[in-house]
Design an enzyme around this catalytic site. Structure first.
Site, PDB file in Angstrom:
ATOM      1  N   SER A 620       0.922  -1.298   0.156  1.00  0.00           N
ATOM      2  CA  SER A 620       0.029  -0.246  -0.046  1.00  0.00           C
ATOM      3  C   SER A 620       1.163   1.274  -0.055  1.00  0.00           C
ATOM      4  O   SER A 620       1.663   1.446  -0.812  1.00  0.00           O
ATOM      5  CB  SER A 620      -0.927   0.000   1.175  1.00  0.00           C
ATOM      6  OG  SER A 620      -1.909   0.794   1.009  1.00  0.00           O
ATOM      7  N   ASP A 695      -8.790  -4.701  -6.607  1.00  0.00           N
ATOM      8  CA  ASP A 695      -8.792  -3.864  -5.592  1.00  0.00           C
ATOM      9  C   ASP A 695      -9.671  -2.799  -5.721  1.00  0.00           C
ATOM     10  O   ASP A 695      -9.547  -1.909  -6.783  1.00  0.00           O
ATOM     11  CB  ASP A 695      -7.319  -3.401  -5.593  1.00  0.00           C
ATOM     12  CG  ASP A 695      -6.724  -2.765  -4.242  1.00  0.00           C
ATOM     13  OD1 ASP A 695      -7.589  -1.884  -3.588  1.00  0.00           O
ATOM     14  OD2 ASP A 695      -5.559  -2.738  -4.010  1.00  0.00           O
ATOM     15  N   HIS A 727      -7.608  -5.192  -2.028  1.00  0.00           N
ATOM     16  CA  HIS A 727      -6.305  -4.535  -1.503  1.00  0.00           C
ATOM     17  C   HIS A 727      -5.895  -5.420  -0.519  1.00  0.00           C
ATOM     18  O   HIS A 727      -4.561  -5.542  -0.053  1.00  0.00           O
ATOM     19  CB  HIS A 727      -6.733  -3.288  -0.899  1.00  0.00           C
ATOM     20  CG  HIS A 727      -5.700  -2.401  -0.757  1.00  0.00           C
ATOM     21  ND1 HIS A 727      -4.877  -2.162  -1.452  1.00  0.00           N
ATOM     22  CD2 HIS A 727      -5.224  -1.796   0.629  1.00  0.00           C
ATOM     23  CE1 HIS A 727      -3.833  -1.036  -0.965  1.00  0.00           C
ATOM     24  NE2 HIS A 727      -3.961  -1.054   0.256  1.00  0.00           N
TER      25      HIS A 727
END
Length: 755
Positions: A620, A695, A727
Site C-alpha cells: 500500500s 482492488d 487490497h
C-alpha cells in the site's frame, strides 16, 4: 493483454519452480510460509472484539477455531461462575449464503474481509441480549444459549444495531433505514428515492475508508429519536472497476471521489423510530468563510455524530482542508445548531487527526482528545472552560473508559516508552494525577465496560504472544485470565521455539537530528559471514511499526531463511507528536525516502550485514515507498517489492490524500513531485510489483500506470497479479504463495544468505 505482458516477467507458481532447491534447506523446527498461515494459528488463540456486558458480569468475545483460524464464534464468560460457553456456533447457525457486494465492500473498509463466521456483535443495554449478524441475516443471542433469528432475507442487512434500550432493531437494506421492535418485523422509515446515488443510514466511502466512521445513523439514549445520514453521491465521479477473477470479470461502477474531485453531499436528519417528526439538522451554521467554501457550503465532512447522556445531539463538522473542526450542538426537535467550540490544527501546514477518544459525561462535561499543544492529550471541557488533564512530550493513544462515579479516566499512552504503550488512570478533577496500572515492557491495550469499573487488558511482548486478562481496577494486577496463551508444550508455536530469535532495538538520527527507532531480528549467524536484509517498511502516516509487541510467526519464518529482518519508523508516522508527523505535509515521497535511506546506510555499516543484499518490501503506502526509494537511490538497494502501490496521488481518495497534499488544483507541483510515474524509468534495480486485480481501495489503475510507464521506457521488471483479490491479498494458500513468490524473486537476483 499484449500491452500488459510486453516488457515484463510474470512470476508463476509451477511445479518446476516449487521443486527447485531453495537458498537453504529447511531445517527441523524452521518455519515455512505454509505453516505460518495454516491452522491452528501460531500466535495461539486470537480473540477479537472482547466486550463486557453493561453490568460487567459477563465477558464476551469472538474466538477463532483451531481447525480454521479465520472462522470466529461467539463465546461468553460468566465472572461469577468462572465458566466459558459458546453462545453462537457460526458454522451450525450460519447459512453460508454469499454476501451482497455492499456488505463485502463494507467488510473491506473494516479490514475484516478475510474473516468468516461472526465478525461483530452488540450487547443490548439491559445485558440480556446480544445482536449477532451472520451470513447477511440477524440473530438475537442470550447468555443461556437461546438464539432467535430476527431476519431471513436474500438481501443483506447492513450496519445492524440494537437501539440504546434494546427495544428496537435497525439496519440498512436497499439504501433505506429499516426499524422494527426487537423480535418483530422491521419496515423502512426513510424514503425510497429514485436512482442508485441516494443512500440513507450508510456512511459514505471516505467516511468508512479514511475517517473510521462505519455507520450512518445513531440512536438517542432513550430511543425516542434517531439521527440518520442522507448521502447523495450523484456528483461523485465513477471509477469503472473491473474485478478480474480467475474465471471471469465483473465490472462495477464504483463511486470513488479522487483527490480534487467532488465529494458526496451529506445531510443529517433526526426522526422518530417510525420515521415521523423528521427534521433536517442545520450543518451549515456559522461556517467561517476563511476555512469553508463560499461557493459550495456543502463541501465539508460529517466527521462524528454523538448523543450526550442528557439527550443533546452533537456533530463534528470538518472543513475540506481538514484544518478546522467545529463541534455543533444540535436541538434534536428542531434541527437548529450552534457552534459549541472549534478545534484547529495544532500548527501551520498541519491537519486535524480525527479521534474517537472523547466522551460526553452525565454531568454535562466533555472529556476530549486534542493535539493542540503538539502532542495528543486529554482535556476536560466544562461550560466553555478547558482543563488539560495530561501533558508532556508523549501521547495518549486511546481513551479506554471512564468511571464517572469515582471521577476517573483510563487511557493508554506512551509516557513510559514510545515502543510499549501502557494503561494509565487519571482523576478528572486532578490534572496530571496519572498512575500507571500495567506492567512496563509490554505493548498493552484495554477495553472497559460502560460504567468504567471493569478493565480487560490485552498485552504481548517479544517472547510472549498476545494474552488477555481482567485486571484489578485498583492496581492493575491480574484478577482473572481470559486467555493466558502460555508458550508451553501444547502451544501451536512450541515446535518452533528453538529457532525463535529475539528482536533488538535502537535509534539512528534523521538529517535534522530526530531520533528514528528501528527494530532488528538476526538469524543464527556464523562469525565472519555477512547476511542479507529483508527491510520491511510502511512509512506512511498512521501506523507505528516499531514496538515491543509480539511480532508473529511471519518475521520468524523470514529469519529462519537466513535473512536479517529490519524495520524503521520514519518521520511522518504516528505517536511521536505533531512535529514528527508534520514533515509529510505536501511532501509525500520525500522525507520518508530520506529517513529509510538513513536506515539502509546504517545497515551497511554493520559488519554482519552484506551491504549488497538489502532488499525492501512494502504494501500500500509501503508499496509506493518501494518505488520512490528505488527511483531516488539507484544501487542503494539490491531489490524492491512493491505491493498494491499508490503510484499517482490524483488516483487516490479525497479525505486521505488532501489531508496531507492539498488538492491537485491548489498544488500541482507537490502532486507531480510525489508521483511515482515521472521517474519510473529511473528504476534500475530489480523490482517486483504485486497487486490484487479487484482492488477497490488502491484501484488497479495505479498498477497499470507504472506498468505502462516502465514498458514504454523499456525498463525490465517483474509482476505477480492476483485475480479476484482486493487490497487485501491474503488467505491460507494465497499468503504463502505471495511470500514464496517474493523470496523466489530475491533468490533469482542473488539476494541470498551466505553458503
Amino acid at each position: 493483454m499484449r500491452h500488459l505482458l510486453a516488457g515484463l516477467s510474470i512470476l508463476v507458481a509451477s511445479p518446476a519452480l516449487a521443486e527447485e532447491p531453495t537458498m537453504s534447506e529447511t531445517k527441523a523446527g524452521d518455519l515455512t510460509f505454509e505453516r505460518v498461515f495454516a491452522s491452528p494459528d501460531l500466535n495461539g488463540p486470537t480473540p477479537r472484539q472482547a466486550k463486557l456486558s453493561p453490568d460487567g458480569r459477563y465477558l464476551t468475545l469472538l474466538r477463532n477455531r483451531d481447525d480454521d483460524r479465520q472462522r470466529y464464534d461467539l463465546w461468553g464468560y460468566d465472572r461469577e461462575t468462572k465458566q466459558w460457553s459458546m453462545l453462537v456456533d457460526s458454522e451450525k447457525l450460519g447459512t453460508g449464503r454469499e454476501l451482497s457486494e455492499d456488505e463485502k465492500m463494507q467488510r473491506e473498509r473494516a479490514r475484516v474481509g478475510n474473516l468468516k463466521g461472526i465478525i461483530s456483535y452488540q450487547w443490548d443495554k439491559t445485558g440480556e441480549g446480544i445482536l449477532v449478524p451472520l451470513d447477511g441475516d440477524l440473530y438475537l443471542a442470550r447468555i443461556g444459549g437461546e438464539v432467535t433469528r430476527l431476519t431471513d432475507t436474500e438481501e443483506s442487512e447492513l450496519n445492524p444495531s440494537l437501539s440504546a434500550t434494546g427495544e428496537y432493531v435497525s439496519f440498512v437494506r436497499d439504501r433505506q433505514l429499516w426499524v422494527g421492535e426487537t423480535g418483530s418485523a422491521a419496515s423502512p422509515i426513510t424514503p425510497k428515492e429514485e436512482g442508485e446515488a441516494i443512500r440513507w443510514g450508510e456512511a459514505e466511502f471516505v467516511a468508512q475508508e479514511e475517517m473510521a466512521r462505519l455507520t450512518g445513523y445513531w440512536w438517542s439514549p432513550d430511543d425516542s429519536r434517531i439521527a440518520v445520514q442522507r448521502t447523495d453521491e450523484e456528483r461523485v465521479g465513477i471509477v469503472t472497476r473491473a474485478a478480474i477473477g480467475a474465471t471471469g470479470t465483473r465490472v462495477f461502477d464504483q463511486r470513488y471521489p479522487v483527490a480534487g474531485s467532488a465529494n458526496a453531499i451529506v445531510e443529517l436528519f433526526v426522526m422518530d423510530p417510525d420515521g415521523g417528526n423528521r427534521v433536517q439538522v442545520d450543518l451549515l451554521t456559522n461556517q467561517d468563510p476563511a476555512h469553508y467554501s463560499t461557493d459550495d457550503p456543502t463541501d465539508f465532512y460529517l466527521a462524528r455524530v454523538d448523543w450526550a447522556p442528557d439527550g443533546s445531539l452533537y456533530v463534528q463538522r470538518q472543513n475540506r482542508e481538514q484544518t478546522v473542526m467545529d463541534v455543533l450542538k444540535v436541538d434534536p426537535s428542531t434541527g437548529k445548531s450552534e457552534i459549541l467550540f472549534t478545534e484547529r490544527a495544532a500548527m501551520e501546514d498541519y491537519w486535524i487527526n480525527l479521534s474517537d477518544d472523547y466522551k460526553f459525561l452525565k454531568d454535562g462535561r466533555l472529556l476530549w482528545w486534542s493535539e493542540r499543544d503538539g502532542y495528543g492529550h486529554l482535556y476536560l471541557f466544562d461550560d466553555g472552560e478547558w482543563t488539560q488533564l495530561t501533558s508532556g512530550e508523549w501521547v495518549v493513544t486511546k481513551l479506554v473508559g471512564v468511571n464517572e462515579e469515582e471521577g476517573l479516566a483510563y487511557f493508554s499512552g506512551t509516557f513510559d516508552d514510545v515502543l510499549a504503550q501502557q494503561i494509565y488512570q487519571v482523576e478528572l478533577d486532578r490534572p496530571d494525577s496519572m498512575v500507571r496500572l500495567t506492567d512496563g515492557g509490554w505493548q498493552t491495550s484495554g477495553v472497559m465496560d460502560t460504567s468504567g469499573k471493569t478493565l480487560l487488558v490485552t498485552r504481548s511482548k517479544a517472547d510472549q504472544p498476545p494474552q488477555s486478562y481482567i485486571a484489578d481496577i485498583e492496581g492493575g494486577a491480574i484478577e482473572t485470565w481470559v486467555e493466558e496463551n502460555a508458550l508451553n508444550d501444547d502451544h501451536p508455536y512450541a515446535p518452533y521455539l528453538a529457532s525463535h530469535r529475539a528482536p533488538e532495538f535502537g535509534t539512528i538520527k534523521a538529517e535534522d537530528g530526530t531520533d528514528l527507532y528501528w527494530r532488528m531480528i538476526k538469524p543464527e549467524m556464523e562469525p565472519g559471514k555477512r547476511y542479507p536484509v529483508y527491510y520491511y517498511h510502511y512509512s506512511g502516516p498512521g501506523p507505528q511499526i516499531v514496538n515491543r509487541a509480539w511480532g508473529g510467526a511471519l518475521e520468524q519464518a523470514i529469519v529462519d531463511k537466513g535473512y536479517i529482518y529490519f524495520e524503521l519508523d520514519n518521520r511522518g508516522t504516528a505517536n511521536r507528536g505533531v512535529a514528527f508527523e508534520q514533515p509529510l505535509y505536501r511532501a509525500m515521497g520525500g522525507v520518508e525516502v530520506r529517513d529509510q535511506k538513513a536506515g539502509a546506510e546504517f545497515l551497511k555499516t554493520l559488519d554482519f550485514v552484506d551491504p549488497d543484499k538489502i532488499a525492501i518490501d512494502g504494501w500500500s503506502y509501503g508499496g509506493y515507498m518501494t518505488l520512490k526509494q528505488l527511483q531516488a537511490d539507484p544501487g542503494l538497494y539490491a531489490a524492491g517489492v512493491s505491493g498494491a502501490p499508490v503510484t499517482k496521488w490524483e488516483l487516490y481518495d479525497t479525505h486521505y490524500t488532501e489531508r496531507y497534499m492539498g488538492t491537485p488544483q491548489d498544488d500541482a507541483e507537490a502532486y507531480e513531485t510525489a508521483s511515482a510515474i515521472p521517474d519510473a524509468t529511473k528504476i534500475t534495480d530489480p523490482l517486483l510489483i504485486i497487486h490484487g486485480m479487484a482492488d477497490d481501495n488502491v484501484v488497479f489503475e495505479n498498477a497499470t500506470e507504472i506498468i505502462a510507464a516502465m514498458q514504454e521506457g523499456n525498463v525490465p521488471f517483474e509482476m505477480m497479479l492476483y485475480p479476484g483479490y482486493t487490497h487485501r491479498v491474503a488467505g491460507e494458500n494465497i499468503s504463502p504463495h505471495r511470500y514464496n513468490s517474493v523470496f523466489r524473486f530475491l533468490e533469482a537476483h542473488g539476494v541470498t544468505p551466505p553458503e
